[in-house]
Design a protein around this motif. Structure first.
Motif, PDB file in Angstrom:
ATOM      1  N   ILE A  83      44.878  -6.160  53.608  1.00  0.00           N
ATOM      2  CA  ILE A  83      44.095  -7.185  54.022  1.00  0.00           C
ATOM      3  C   ILE A  83      42.765  -6.706  54.598  1.00  0.00           C
ATOM      4  O   ILE A  83      42.681  -5.713  55.450  1.00  0.00           O
ATOM      5  N   MET A  84      41.786  -7.271  54.006  1.00  0.00           N
ATOM      6  CA  MET A  84      40.389  -6.694  54.586  1.00  0.00           C
ATOM      7  C   MET A  84      40.087  -7.354  55.918  1.00  0.00           C
ATOM      8  O   MET A  84      40.354  -8.728  56.066  1.00  0.00           O
ATOM      9  N   VAL A  85      39.667  -6.587  56.873  1.00  0.00           N
ATOM     10  CA  VAL A  85      39.295  -6.893  58.166  1.00  0.00           C
ATOM     11  C   VAL A  85      37.781  -6.520  58.505  1.00  0.00           C
ATOM     12  O   VAL A  85      37.397  -5.704  57.964  1.00  0.00           O
ATOM     13  N   LYS A  86      37.463  -7.372  59.515  1.00  0.00           N
ATOM     14  CA  LYS A  86      36.023  -7.223  59.728  1.00  0.00           C
ATOM     15  C   LYS A  86      35.948  -6.821  61.341  1.00  0.00           C
ATOM     16  O   LYS A  86      36.541  -7.685  62.195  1.00  0.00           O
ATOM     17  N   TYR A 102      50.715  -6.597  62.962  1.00  0.00           N
ATOM     18  CA  TYR A 102      49.994  -5.374  62.390  1.00  0.00           C
ATOM     19  C   TYR A 102      50.532  -4.064  62.790  1.00  0.00           C
ATOM     20  O   TYR A 102      49.849  -3.092  62.635  1.00  0.00           O
ATOM     21  N   ARG A 103      51.462  -3.842  63.679  1.00  0.00           N
ATOM     22  CA  ARG A 103      51.944  -2.984  64.446  1.00  0.00           C
ATOM     23  C   ARG A 103      52.238  -1.851  63.272  1.00  0.00           C
ATOM     24  O   ARG A 103      52.804  -2.187  62.299  1.00  0.00           O
ATOM     25  N   ASN A 104      51.834  -0.433  63.289  1.00  0.00           N
ATOM     26  CA  ASN A 104      52.256   0.482  62.443  1.00  0.00           C
ATOM     27  C   ASN A 104      51.418   0.398  61.182  1.00  0.00           C
ATOM     28  O   ASN A 104      51.579   1.375  60.117  1.00  0.00           O
ATOM     29  N   ALA A 105      50.559  -0.384  61.352  1.00  0.00           N
ATOM     30  CA  ALA A 105      49.542  -0.639  60.131  1.00  0.00           C
ATOM     31  C   ALA A 105      48.561   0.660  59.936  1.00  0.00           C
ATOM     32  O   ALA A 105      48.162   1.089  61.098  1.00  0.00           O
ATOM     33  N   MET A 106      47.906   0.942  58.870  1.00  0.00           N
ATOM     34  CA  MET A 106      46.954   2.061  58.780  1.00  0.00           C
ATOM     35  C   MET A 106      45.727   1.087  58.358  1.00  0.00           C
ATOM     36  O   MET A 106      45.679   0.010  57.687  1.00  0.00           O
ATOM     37  N   LEU A 107      44.562   1.698  59.224  1.00  0.00           N
ATOM     38  CA  LEU A 107      43.176   1.225  58.881  1.00  0.00           C
ATOM     39  C   LEU A 107      42.687   2.228  58.006  1.00  0.00           C
ATOM     40  O   LEU A 107      42.775   3.274  58.469  1.00  0.00           O
ATOM     41  N   LYS A 108      41.941   1.758  56.971  1.00  0.00           N
ATOM     42  CA  LYS A 108      41.465   2.639  55.850  1.00  0.00           C
ATOM     43  C   LYS A 108      40.094   2.110  55.491  1.00  0.00           C
ATOM     44  O   LYS A 108      39.869   0.914  55.657  1.00  0.00           O
ATOM     45  N   VAL A 109      39.279   2.949  55.181  1.00  0.00           N
ATOM     46  CA  VAL A 109      38.090   2.924  54.525  1.00  0.00           C
ATOM     47  C   VAL A 109      38.120   3.250  53.013  1.00  0.00           C
ATOM     48  O   VAL A 109      38.630   4.212  52.679  1.00  0.00           O
ATOM     49  N   SER A 110      37.301   2.242  52.216  1.00  0.00           N
ATOM     50  CA  SER A 110      37.284   2.442  50.965  1.00  0.00           C
ATOM     51  C   SER A 110      36.187   3.542  50.621  1.00  0.00           C
ATOM     52  O   SER A 110      35.455   3.924  51.427  1.00  0.00           O
ATOM     53  N   LEU A 169      43.177  -2.956  55.986  1.00  0.00           N
ATOM     54  CA  LEU A 169      44.303  -2.988  56.812  1.00  0.00           C
ATOM     55  C   LEU A 169      45.701  -3.020  55.784  1.00  0.00           C
ATOM     56  O   LEU A 169      46.006  -3.900  55.111  1.00  0.00           O
ATOM     57  N   PHE A 170      46.432  -1.846  55.928  1.00  0.00           N
ATOM     58  CA  PHE A 170      47.720  -1.400  55.176  1.00  0.00           C
ATOM     59  C   PHE A 170      48.690  -1.720  55.909  1.00  0.00           C
ATOM     60  O   PHE A 170      49.152  -0.693  56.792  1.00  0.00           O
ATOM     61  N   LYS A 171      49.600  -2.726  55.595  1.00  0.00           N
ATOM     62  CA  LYS A 171      50.836  -2.934  56.564  1.00  0.00           C
ATOM     63  C   LYS A 171      51.882  -2.002  55.781  1.00  0.00           C
ATOM     64  O   LYS A 171      51.763  -1.721  54.722  1.00  0.00           O
ATOM     65  N   PRO A 172      52.773  -1.554  56.503  1.00  0.00           N
ATOM     66  CA  PRO A 172      53.811  -0.645  56.124  1.00  0.00           C
ATOM     67  C   PRO A 172      54.368  -1.153  54.763  1.00  0.00           C
ATOM     68  O   PRO A 172      54.702  -2.407  54.739  1.00  0.00           O
ATOM     69  N   ASP A 173      54.627  -0.485  53.813  1.00  0.00           N
ATOM     70  CA  ASP A 173      55.514  -0.953  52.640  1.00  0.00           C
ATOM     71  C   ASP A 173      54.604  -2.163  51.757  1.00  0.00           C
ATOM     72  O   ASP A 173      55.180  -2.620  50.944  1.00  0.00           O
ATOM     73  N   GLU A 174      53.350  -2.059  52.070  1.00  0.00           N
ATOM     74  CA  GLU A 174      52.463  -3.107  51.473  1.00  0.00           C
ATOM     75  C   GLU A 174      51.489  -2.150  50.631  1.00  0.00           C
ATOM     76  O   GLU A 174      50.961  -1.458  51.334  1.00  0.00           O
TER      77      GLU A 174
END
Length: 172
Positions: free
Chosen positions: A49-52, A79-87, A40-45
């Motif tokens: 944050i790893m989430v399950k 977490y609003r506007n955060a991107m969820l990404k897969v490695s 979970l990538f918050k804007p500007d970070e």
């Protein structure tokens, strides 16, 4: 390590820690399956944050998900506007002749005779088959259906695609 977008958190949903996600993956059932781990990538970070995932359901045009250890709205509000990404390690092997969008975008497209048609700049999902928008240096865009009769070779490592265009496909 590379990360690939699977969705964007656009809002919270209810008070029990559920978030509303606009999916950008071809595999929402797998990406948001219970037990899946996402960054979970918050804007500007820069650090995730790893989430399950602990729950997933469809609601209108959204995917609603909850994360392990997040039981109320206060824990997910930020977490609003955060991107969820897969490695890249979590990417699934695709069947033969199937590619991830990131592998196709930016590829240079050539005819069998070696004529440079342009770069793949967008992928349109039509239902039956994908259509690749190919933008040349000059002139108008071409739309190439990803079908066996036309696309002869795809080499994502070399960022090169060879096509055999049927008559009228590359009209100027």
């Amino acid at each position: 390590m590379e990360w690939f977008n699977v969705g964007k958190i656009v809002n919270t949903h209810g008070i029990s820690g559920e978030v509303r996600v606009i999916s950008s993956t071809d595999f929402p059932e797998e990406r948001f399956a219970v037990g899946s781990k996402l960054g979970l990538f918050k804007p500007d970070e820069k650090k995730p944050i790893m989430v399950k995932i602990t729950s997933h359901r469809k609601h209108k045009n959204f995917d609603l998900v909850t994360f392990e250890g997040h039981f109320n709205i206060n824990q997910v509000e930020g977490y609003r506007n955060a991107m969820l990404k897969v490695s890249e390690h979590e990417l699934e092997d695709l069947e033969e002749h199937a590619f991830y969008h990131y592998e196709i975008l930016g590829c240079q497209v050539f005819t069998l005779e070696g004529r440079d048609i342009g770069k793949v700049t967008e992928i349109l999902q039509t239902g039956a088959n994908d259509v690749w928008e190919v933008t040349p240096e000059r002139g108008k865009k071409h739309y190439i259906p990803y079908i066996e009769a036309i696309v002869k070779q795809v080499d994502p490592d070399e960022k090169k695609i060879i096509i055999d265009p049927m008559e009228g496909l590359l009209s100027e």
